[in-house]
Motif scaffolding. Sequence first.
Motif, PDB file in Angstrom:
ATOM      1  N   TYR A  43     -11.557  22.790  54.754  1.00  0.00           N
ATOM      2  CA  TYR A  43     -12.849  22.348  54.213  1.00  0.00           C
ATOM      3  C   TYR A  43     -12.847  20.857  53.875  1.00  0.00           C
ATOM      4  N   GLU A  44     -11.685  20.290  53.579  1.00  0.00           N
ATOM      5  CA  GLU A  44     -11.596  18.846  53.327  1.00  0.00           C
ATOM      6  C   GLU A  44     -11.781  18.033  54.599  1.00  0.00           C
ATOM      7  N   ARG A  45     -11.470  18.625  55.734  1.00  0.00           N
ATOM      8  CA  ARG A  45     -11.434  17.878  56.987  1.00  0.00           C
ATOM      9  C   ARG A  45     -12.562  18.198  57.967  1.00  0.00           C
ATOM     10  N   LEU A  46     -13.159  19.373  57.823  1.00  0.00           N
ATOM     11  CA  LEU A  46     -14.156  19.799  58.799  1.00  0.00           C
ATOM     12  C   LEU A  46     -15.546  19.859  58.176  1.00  0.00           C
ATOM     13  N   SER A  47     -16.550  19.767  59.030  1.00  0.00           N
ATOM     14  CA  SER A  47     -17.932  19.885  58.568  1.00  0.00           C
ATOM     15  C   SER A  47     -18.250  21.358  58.305  1.00  0.00           C
ATOM     16  N   ILE A  48     -19.342  21.600  57.625  1.00  0.00           N
ATOM     17  CA  ILE A  48     -19.788  22.963  57.372  1.00  0.00           C
ATOM     18  C   ILE A  48     -20.054  23.669  58.699  1.00  0.00           C
ATOM     19  N   ASP A  49     -20.683  22.973  59.629  1.00  0.00           N
ATOM     20  CA  ASP A  49     -20.961  23.552  60.944  1.00  0.00           C
ATOM     21  C   ASP A  49     -19.669  23.953  61.657  1.00  0.00           C
ATOM     22  N   GLU A  50     -18.667  23.088  61.606  1.00  0.00           N
ATOM     23  CA  GLU A  50     -17.389  23.411  62.252  1.00  0.00           C
ATOM     24  C   GLU A  50     -16.742  24.626  61.591  1.00  0.00           C
ATOM     25  N   MET A  51     -16.812  24.698  60.265  1.00  0.00           N
ATOM     26  CA  MET A  51     -16.228  25.844  59.568  1.00  0.00           C
ATOM     27  C   MET A  51     -16.969  27.130  59.908  1.00  0.00           C
ATOM     28  N   GLU A  52     -18.282  27.057  60.018  1.00  0.00           N
ATOM     29  CA  GLU A  52     -19.068  28.247  60.348  1.00  0.00           C
ATOM     30  C   GLU A  52     -18.810  28.716  61.773  1.00  0.00           C
ATOM     31  N   ASN A  53     -18.405  27.820  62.644  1.00  0.00           N
ATOM     32  CA  ASN A  53     -18.156  28.145  64.051  1.00  0.00           C
ATOM     33  C   ASN A  53     -16.676  28.089  64.417  1.00  0.00           C
ATOM     34  N   LEU A  54     -15.826  28.145  63.425  1.00  0.00           N
ATOM     35  CA  LEU A  54     -14.395  27.954  63.656  1.00  0.00           C
ATOM     36  C   LEU A  54     -13.817  28.987  64.618  1.00  0.00           C
ATOM     37  N   GLN A  55     -14.236  30.223  64.505  1.00  0.00           N
ATOM     38  CA  GLN A  55     -13.734  31.274  65.398  1.00  0.00           C
ATOM     39  C   GLN A  55     -14.067  30.946  66.855  1.00  0.00           C
ATOM     40  N   ASP A  56     -15.284  30.530  67.108  1.00  0.00           N
ATOM     41  CA  ASP A  56     -15.695  30.178  68.472  1.00  0.00           C
ATOM     42  C   ASP A  56     -14.940  28.952  68.977  1.00  0.00           C
ATOM     43  N   LEU A  57     -14.804  27.956  68.134  1.00  0.00           N
ATOM     44  CA  LEU A  57     -14.080  26.743  68.524  1.00  0.00           C
ATOM     45  C   LEU A  57     -12.622  27.070  68.846  1.00  0.00           C
ATOM     46  N   TYR A  58     -12.023  27.928  68.045  1.00  0.00           N
ATOM     47  CA  TYR A  58     -10.641  28.348  68.283  1.00  0.00           C
ATOM     48  C   TYR A  58     -10.537  29.114  69.602  1.00  0.00           C
ATOM     49  N   ALA A  59     -11.471  30.018  69.836  1.00  0.00           N
ATOM     50  CA  ALA A  59     -11.460  30.805  71.075  1.00  0.00           C
ATOM     51  C   ALA A  59     -11.609  29.922  72.306  1.00  0.00           C
ATOM     52  N   GLN A  60     -12.354  28.827  72.152  1.00  0.00           N
ATOM     53  CA  GLN A  60     -12.545  27.889  73.261  1.00  0.00           C
ATOM     54  C   GLN A  60     -11.414  26.860  73.341  1.00  0.00           C
ATOM     55  N   LYS A  61     -10.434  27.024  72.467  1.00  0.00           N
ATOM     56  CA  LYS A  61      -9.278  26.123  72.399  1.00  0.00           C
ATOM     57  C   LYS A  61      -9.677  24.684  72.096  1.00  0.00           C
ATOM     58  N   ILE A  62     -10.734  24.527  71.312  1.00  0.00           N
ATOM     59  CA  ILE A  62     -11.168  23.205  70.866  1.00  0.00           C
ATOM     60  C   ILE A  62     -10.406  22.879  69.587  1.00  0.00           C
ATOM     61  N   ASP A  63      -9.654  21.827  69.607  1.00  0.00           N
ATOM     62  CA  ASP A  63      -8.822  21.451  68.468  1.00  0.00           C
ATOM     63  C   ASP A  63      -9.620  20.551  67.533  1.00  0.00           C
ATOM     64  N   VAL A  64     -10.371  21.160  66.642  1.00  0.00           N
ATOM     65  CA  VAL A  64     -11.275  20.395  65.780  1.00  0.00           C
ATOM     66  C   VAL A  64     -10.525  19.499  64.811  1.00  0.00           C
ATOM     67  N   LEU A  65      -9.355  19.884  64.364  1.00  0.00           N
ATOM     68  CA  LEU A  65      -8.592  19.030  63.444  1.00  0.00           C
ATOM     69  C   LEU A  65      -8.029  17.817  64.163  1.00  0.00           C
ATOM     70  N   GLU A  66      -7.596  18.007  65.381  1.00  0.00           N
ATOM     71  CA  GLU A  66      -7.042  16.893  66.151  1.00  0.00           C
ATOM     72  C   GLU A  66      -8.099  15.835  66.414  1.00  0.00           C
ATOM     73  N   GLN A  67      -9.327  16.260  66.612  1.00  0.00           N
ATOM     74  CA  GLN A  67     -10.410  15.323  66.847  1.00  0.00           C
ATOM     75  C   GLN A  67     -10.681  14.447  65.625  1.00  0.00           C
ATOM     76  N   LYS A  68     -10.309  14.956  64.440  1.00  0.00           N
ATOM     77  CA  LYS A  68     -10.549  14.226  63.192  1.00  0.00           C
ATOM     78  C   LYS A  68      -9.488  13.148  62.944  1.00  0.00           C
ATOM     79  N   GLY A  69      -8.405  13.224  63.689  1.00  0.00           N
ATOM     80  CA  GLY A  69      -7.332  12.242  63.554  1.00  0.00           C
ATOM     81  C   GLY A  69      -6.379  12.500  62.444  1.00  0.00           C
TER      82      GLY A  69
END
Length: 69
Positions: A43-69
């Motif tokens: 929650y410190e690193r991701l947006s609310i939208d990313e957190m709400e869609n985290l399961q989908d992003l994970y399933a698509q192998k999208i590394d949302v934390l890596e994008q944040k640097g």
Amino acid sequence: MMELPITMNTQEIVGLFLFLRARESELDSVLSALHERLSGHLYERLSIDEMENLQDLYAQKIDVLEQKG
């Protein structure tokens, strides 16, 4: 407390968080505390939208934390 010299990549962190979240009602106090720590980290690193869609992003192998640097 003994600390283990373990590192996790960002996909592993998200995967573990999702695993624990899906079983939240079954967690003992140790795993519940770990879930809370992972939740705070995300929650410190991701947006609310990313957190709400985290399961989908994970399933698509999208590394949302890596994008944040």
